[in-house]
Motif scaffolding. Structure first.
Motif: not given
Length: 403
Positions: A71-72, A116-117, A119, A121, A144-147, A151
């Protein structure tokens, strides 16, 4: 999306009824409850029921999922990363429909890790069949729900992922019926296409196409659905959505011809002769049909879908021949390739009897990604979340310059 009480899980060995309380019915669209998304499969009191089915390792993200991106580390400007993420979301739609009849619920559900891997939902499901009794999932909508809400400009806001045929599924007859629709060029009229098209249209209307990036992605039959939806959005609304088509079917006699191992010269001669006939028909008895298709091509030309095909896959080989041979014919006979690329014999025959069918492979523009490796199966979705270094991948962009 609303879920009714007491849905019945078709396909389980025992008849299981589930009560979904009103609070949980809006769970699919609630960000606050995204971690409890598997409540869709919940039983009264929060108990889970156990499955006797041993998970397929190919469905486990930790075993089969991509290892080269996290994800990162996802670079949304990197075509390889975009392809891998889109393929994983399509894989999730397959596994969601596998989870239900196999009663894989809560911690046993294998699908969530695939979205989920990265980000994402789950926001909605695309389903067909008799409501509550015989429903089955053919697609899903992911957000897409980035931390921190940061985005990347090239990342999607929403992804519509559409699965292909599941021949071993208890309800595979529904998929096979739509496969026949693909063969008969009747897919635009089927319920799946209509539901997917309406869902995308509603998304663009409510969210605004200019403010939200919406992706389409599909594999096999799902790629045909995504292609139909993408064509409709581009042709009718000038909404040119990024579209990822993995192993899209192409109904063509060329795979049979290719089995004869013709020489390049023989192949070029066959296409040149066919294109000459099409161009002649288009300039005479089929002039009206040709003019209509020219207008269609003009409207579609800004849309450049991503076509991911394997050279050894007879299901999608026709796309390779269509794009590569039309260019070779144009180089050989200037103007003939450009005139005939918009026409097909099936469409012209339909036009003569008053129909306005359009073969979906007739695309003015596309980016063709061709994999010549057979290491992961020629028609498998798995090959498309593998890194470039494990594939024999080439890319070529085809455009339409007009009449």
């Amino acid at each position: 999306m609303q879920m009714r009480g007491n849905p019945k899980f078709a396909g389980c060995h025992t008849c299981i009824y589930i009560y979904v309380p009103p609070r949980a019915r809006s769970l699919w669209q609630s960000k606050a409850h995204s971690s409890n998304i598997m409540q869709y499969y919940s039983t009264p009191g929060g108990a889970s029921f156990k499955s006797s089915h041993k998970p397929n390792p190919d469905d486990c993200f930790s075993i089969c999922g991509p290892k080269h991106i996290t994800p990162s580390s996802v670079d949304w400007n990197n075509e390889e990363h975009r392809r891998c993420v889109a393929a994983c979301l399509v894989k999730a739609t397959y596994i969601m429909e596998e989870d239900r009849p196999k009663c894989r619920v809560y911690g046993m559900g294998l699908a969530p890790e695939w979205w989920q891997s990265f980000h994402f939902e789950l926001r909605d499901l695309l389903k067909c069949g008799a409501e509550d009794v015989d429903e089955f999932i053919f697609g899903a909508v992911f957000e897409y729900c980035p931390p921190g809400g940061r985005r990347h400009p090239s990342a999607p806001h929403y992804v519509f992922a559409l699965r292909g045929t599941m021949p071993r599924h208890p309800k595979s007859i529904h998929d096979l019926y739509n496969d026949i629709k693909v063969f008969l060029s009747d897919l635009p009229c089927c319920k799946r296409t209509q539901k997917a098209r309406q869902a995308v249209t509603n998304m663009l209307i409510h969210k605004g196409a200019e403010h939200h990036v919406v992706w389409l992605a599909g594999h096999s039959l799902g790629a045909s659905l995504a292609l139909e939806v993408g064509r409709a959005m581009a042709e009718n609304y000038q909404a040119y959505l990024p579209t990822f088509l993995f192993n899209p079917p192409n109904v063509s006699p060329m795979p049979g011809f290719n089995l004869l191992n013709p020489s390049d010269v023989a192949k070029k001669d066959v296409f040149t002769g066919s294109y000459l006939v099409k161009a002649a028909l288009g300039a005479t008895v089929m002039r009206g049909h040709r003019n209509r298709m020219e207008s269609v091509f003009q409207r579609l030309s800004p849309w450049v879908p991503e076509l991911y095909v394997n050279k050894g896959d007879i299901i999608c080989q026709g796309f390779i021949d269509y794009f590569e041979q039309r260019e070779k014919v144009e180089e050989r006979l200037s103007g003939i390739g450009r005139a005939a690329m918009k026409l097909s014999y099936r469409d012209m025959l339909s036009s003569l009897i008053g129909s306005t069918k359009e073969q979906p492979h007739l695309l003015p523009s596309a980016r063709l990604w061709k994999n010549t490796s057979k290491s992961f199966g020629t028609h498998s979705l798995m090959q498309w979340w593998k890194p470039d270094r494990e594939l024999m991948l080439s890319c070529r962009k085809f455009t339409y310059t007009g009449a």
